[in-house]
Design a protein around this motif. Sequence first.
Motif, PDB file in Angstrom:
ATOM      1  N   MET A  71       0.828  -1.198   0.000  1.00  0.00           N
ATOM      2  CA  MET A  71       0.000   0.000   0.000  1.00  0.00           C
ATOM      3  C   MET A  71       0.866   1.253   0.000  1.00  0.00           C
ATOM      4  N   ARG A  72       1.904   1.221   0.788  1.00  0.00           N
ATOM      5  CA  ARG A  72       2.803   2.378   0.835  1.00  0.00           C
ATOM      6  C   ARG A  72       3.499   2.582  -0.502  1.00  0.00           C
ATOM      7  N   ARG A  73       3.920   1.485  -1.125  1.00  0.00           N
ATOM      8  CA  ARG A  73       4.605   1.584  -2.418  1.00  0.00           C
ATOM      9  C   ARG A  73       3.664   2.115  -3.503  1.00  0.00           C
ATOM     10  N   MET A  74       2.431   1.614  -3.484  1.00  0.00           N
ATOM     11  CA  MET A  74       1.471   2.047  -4.491  1.00  0.00           C
ATOM     12  C   MET A  74       1.198   3.545  -4.396  1.00  0.00           C
ATOM     13  N   LEU A  75       0.953   4.029  -3.171  1.00  0.00           N
ATOM     14  CA  LEU A  75       0.638   5.441  -3.013  1.00  0.00           C
ATOM     15  C   LEU A  75       1.855   6.326  -3.278  1.00  0.00           C
ATOM     16  N   ALA A  76       3.053   5.812  -2.941  1.00  0.00           N
ATOM     17  CA  ALA A  76       4.256   6.576  -3.249  1.00  0.00           C
ATOM     18  C   ALA A  76       4.433   6.708  -4.761  1.00  0.00           C
ATOM     19  N   GLU A  77       4.127   5.637  -5.492  1.00  0.00           N
ATOM     20  CA  GLU A  77       4.208   5.677  -6.953  1.00  0.00           C
ATOM     21  C   GLU A  77       3.163   6.642  -7.521  1.00  0.00           C
ATOM     22  N   VAL A  78       1.962   6.620  -6.930  1.00  0.00           N
ATOM     23  CA  VAL A  78       0.935   7.569  -7.360  1.00  0.00           C
ATOM     24  C   VAL A  78       1.417   8.998  -7.124  1.00  0.00           C
ATOM     25  N   GLY A  79       2.056   9.204  -5.971  1.00  0.00           N
ATOM     26  CA  GLY A  79       2.570  10.531  -5.661  1.00  0.00           C
ATOM     27  C   GLY A  79       3.610  10.997  -6.658  1.00  0.00           C
ATOM     28  N   ARG A  80       4.467  10.072  -7.091  1.00  0.00           N
ATOM     29  CA  ARG A  80       5.476  10.445  -8.081  1.00  0.00           C
ATOM     30  C   ARG A  80       4.844  10.719  -9.443  1.00  0.00           C
ATOM     31  N   GLY A  91      -0.772  20.795  -8.761  1.00  0.00           N
ATOM     32  CA  GLY A  91      -1.197  21.516  -7.579  1.00  0.00           C
ATOM     33  C   GLY A  91      -2.319  20.810  -6.844  1.00  0.00           C
ATOM     34  N   GLY A  92      -2.535  21.253  -5.603  1.00  0.00           N
ATOM     35  CA  GLY A  92      -3.650  20.752  -4.820  1.00  0.00           C
ATOM     36  C   GLY A  92      -3.512  19.342  -4.311  1.00  0.00           C
ATOM     37  N   GLN A  93      -2.286  18.849  -4.171  1.00  0.00           N
ATOM     38  CA  GLN A  93      -2.090  17.499  -3.667  1.00  0.00           C
ATOM     39  C   GLN A  93      -2.288  17.461  -2.155  1.00  0.00           C
ATOM     40  N   PRO A  94      -2.851  16.357  -1.593  1.00  0.00           N
ATOM     41  CA  PRO A  94      -3.089  16.263  -0.148  1.00  0.00           C
ATOM     42  C   PRO A  94      -1.787  16.358   0.644  1.00  0.00           C
ATOM     43  N   ALA A  95      -1.850  16.992   1.815  1.00  0.00           N
ATOM     44  CA  ALA A  95      -0.664  17.165   2.654  1.00  0.00           C
ATOM     45  C   ALA A  95      -0.126  15.828   3.144  1.00  0.00           C
ATOM     46  N   LEU A  96      -1.020  14.821   3.327  1.00  0.00           N
ATOM     47  CA  LEU A  96      -0.551  13.511   3.755  1.00  0.00           C
ATOM     48  C   LEU A  96       0.383  12.884   2.721  1.00  0.00           C
ATOM     49  N   LEU A  97       0.266  13.304   1.481  1.00  0.00           N
ATOM     50  CA  LEU A  97       1.106  12.768   0.415  1.00  0.00           C
ATOM     51  C   LEU A  97       2.379  13.575   0.227  1.00  0.00           C
ATOM     52  N   THR A  98       2.243  14.885   0.197  1.00  0.00           N
ATOM     53  CA  THR A  98       3.390  15.747  -0.138  1.00  0.00           C
ATOM     54  C   THR A  98       3.949  16.506   1.054  1.00  0.00           C
ATOM     55  N   PRO A 144      16.116  -1.150  15.475  1.00  0.00           N
ATOM     56  CA  PRO A 144      15.530   0.194  15.532  1.00  0.00           C
ATOM     57  C   PRO A 144      15.493   0.815  14.136  1.00  0.00           C
ATOM     58  N   THR A 145      14.310   1.258  13.717  1.00  0.00           N
ATOM     59  CA  THR A 145      14.104   1.722  12.347  1.00  0.00           C
ATOM     60  C   THR A 145      13.403   3.078  12.346  1.00  0.00           C
ATOM     61  N   GLU A 146      13.842   3.952  11.457  1.00  0.00           N
ATOM     62  CA  GLU A 146      13.194   5.250  11.257  1.00  0.00           C
ATOM     63  C   GLU A 146      12.440   5.207   9.935  1.00  0.00           C
ATOM     64  N   MET A 147      11.142   5.480   9.962  1.00  0.00           N
ATOM     65  CA  MET A 147      10.327   5.459   8.755  1.00  0.00           C
ATOM     66  C   MET A 147       9.593   6.778   8.622  1.00  0.00           C
ATOM     67  N   GLN A 148       9.805   7.460   7.515  1.00  0.00           N
ATOM     68  CA  GLN A 148       9.122   8.733   7.271  1.00  0.00           C
ATOM     69  C   GLN A 148       7.695   8.465   6.819  1.00  0.00           C
ATOM     70  N   LEU A 149       6.750   8.966   7.599  1.00  0.00           N
ATOM     71  CA  LEU A 149       5.332   8.783   7.287  1.00  0.00           C
ATOM     72  C   LEU A 149       4.797   9.905   6.404  1.00  0.00           C
ATOM     73  N   ILE A 150       5.222  11.130   6.701  1.00  0.00           N
ATOM     74  CA  ILE A 150       4.761  12.308   5.965  1.00  0.00           C
ATOM     75  C   ILE A 150       5.967  13.218   5.708  1.00  0.00           C
ATOM     76  N   PRO A 151       6.242  13.636   4.455  1.00  0.00           N
ATOM     77  CA  PRO A 151       5.602  13.206   3.213  1.00  0.00           C
ATOM     78  C   PRO A 151       5.854  11.717   2.955  1.00  0.00           C
ATOM     79  N   LEU A 152       4.983  11.119   2.186  1.00  0.00           N
ATOM     80  CA  LEU A 152       5.073   9.693   1.913  1.00  0.00           C
ATOM     81  C   LEU A 152       6.291   9.393   1.053  1.00  0.00           C
ATOM     82  N   ALA A 153       7.072   8.403   1.459  1.00  0.00           N
ATOM     83  CA  ALA A 153       8.275   8.019   0.716  1.00  0.00           C
ATOM     84  C   ALA A 153       8.213   6.534   0.414  1.00  0.00           C
ATOM     85  N   LEU A 154       8.966   6.115  -0.601  1.00  0.00           N
ATOM     86  CA  LEU A 154       9.028   4.694  -0.946  1.00  0.00           C
ATOM     87  C   LEU A 154       9.674   3.910   0.183  1.00  0.00           C
TER      88      LEU A 154
END
Length: 293
Positions: A49-58, A64-71, A188-198
Amino acid sequence: MASLKELRARIGSVKSTRKITSAMKMVAAAKLRRAETRAAAARPYADAMRRMLAEVGRSVAGEGGQPALLTGTGQDKVHLLVPMSSDRGLAGAFNSNINRTTRNLVLKLQAEGKTVKILPVGRKTYEFLSRDFADLIIGHRHLSASKEIPFSSATELGEQIASLLEKGEFDICTLVYNQFRNVMTQVPTEMQLIPLALPENDNTGNADVASYEFEPDEGTMLSSLLPRNLQVQLYATMLETAAGENGARMTAMDNATRNAGKAIDRLTLTYNRTRQTNITNELIEIISGAQAV
């Protein structure tokens, strides 16, 4: 040198401790099997799901007007950290690794001139961070005390993060958690949630960006999927945390049980030697007294 009475009491105390650690090990092992199964089942869905939405974001980058959860907000000034630990201890270095990773990340961001806010999940990380960074904590949550972590826990946390983003409280959100590898290893892992990354293990970063057609439309789809994705990512990490906690506790209690056994052997040896010495001294006193007569 300790008396025989003191040695007997100490041996009894260590034996009682060994019974407790052995029981805790078996309980953790039973919970681990269930938690590991759930974490393994959630991982592929969350990654896909994360990969799919990240690809959509790319694919829609630059529009313009992209949701803040994405960008995100487009800035890099305020960072929200969401460290996730367990609510209980006796799990070896499981919680301390998260605490140390979060502390280092806070100091690094502050050294770069960033503003840091912290939203701890789990009692142990909250208690630790409250001592050094109490002024940075904007709230905290505990993990569910029930046998199964409900999805509602991730839903509530996701809604809180989304609300903070909508109010402009932060620019970048990073999740810090223990990724479960096996019983002995939690990373221990760091994962960026916002903006969405691959995802870090994604191998399509150099591939051509796919072209998407949206039905009903891009805004409606993303406004529905992005909050759901945030909740799914949080839920997957909660399951990882539960599995890692039980794995770490099982390992810690196994080591404690082994160490208790070794301590009992040493104390028993000392007890026997002390007892033999006392018997020998008594015999010497009896023989000496008989010779004096």
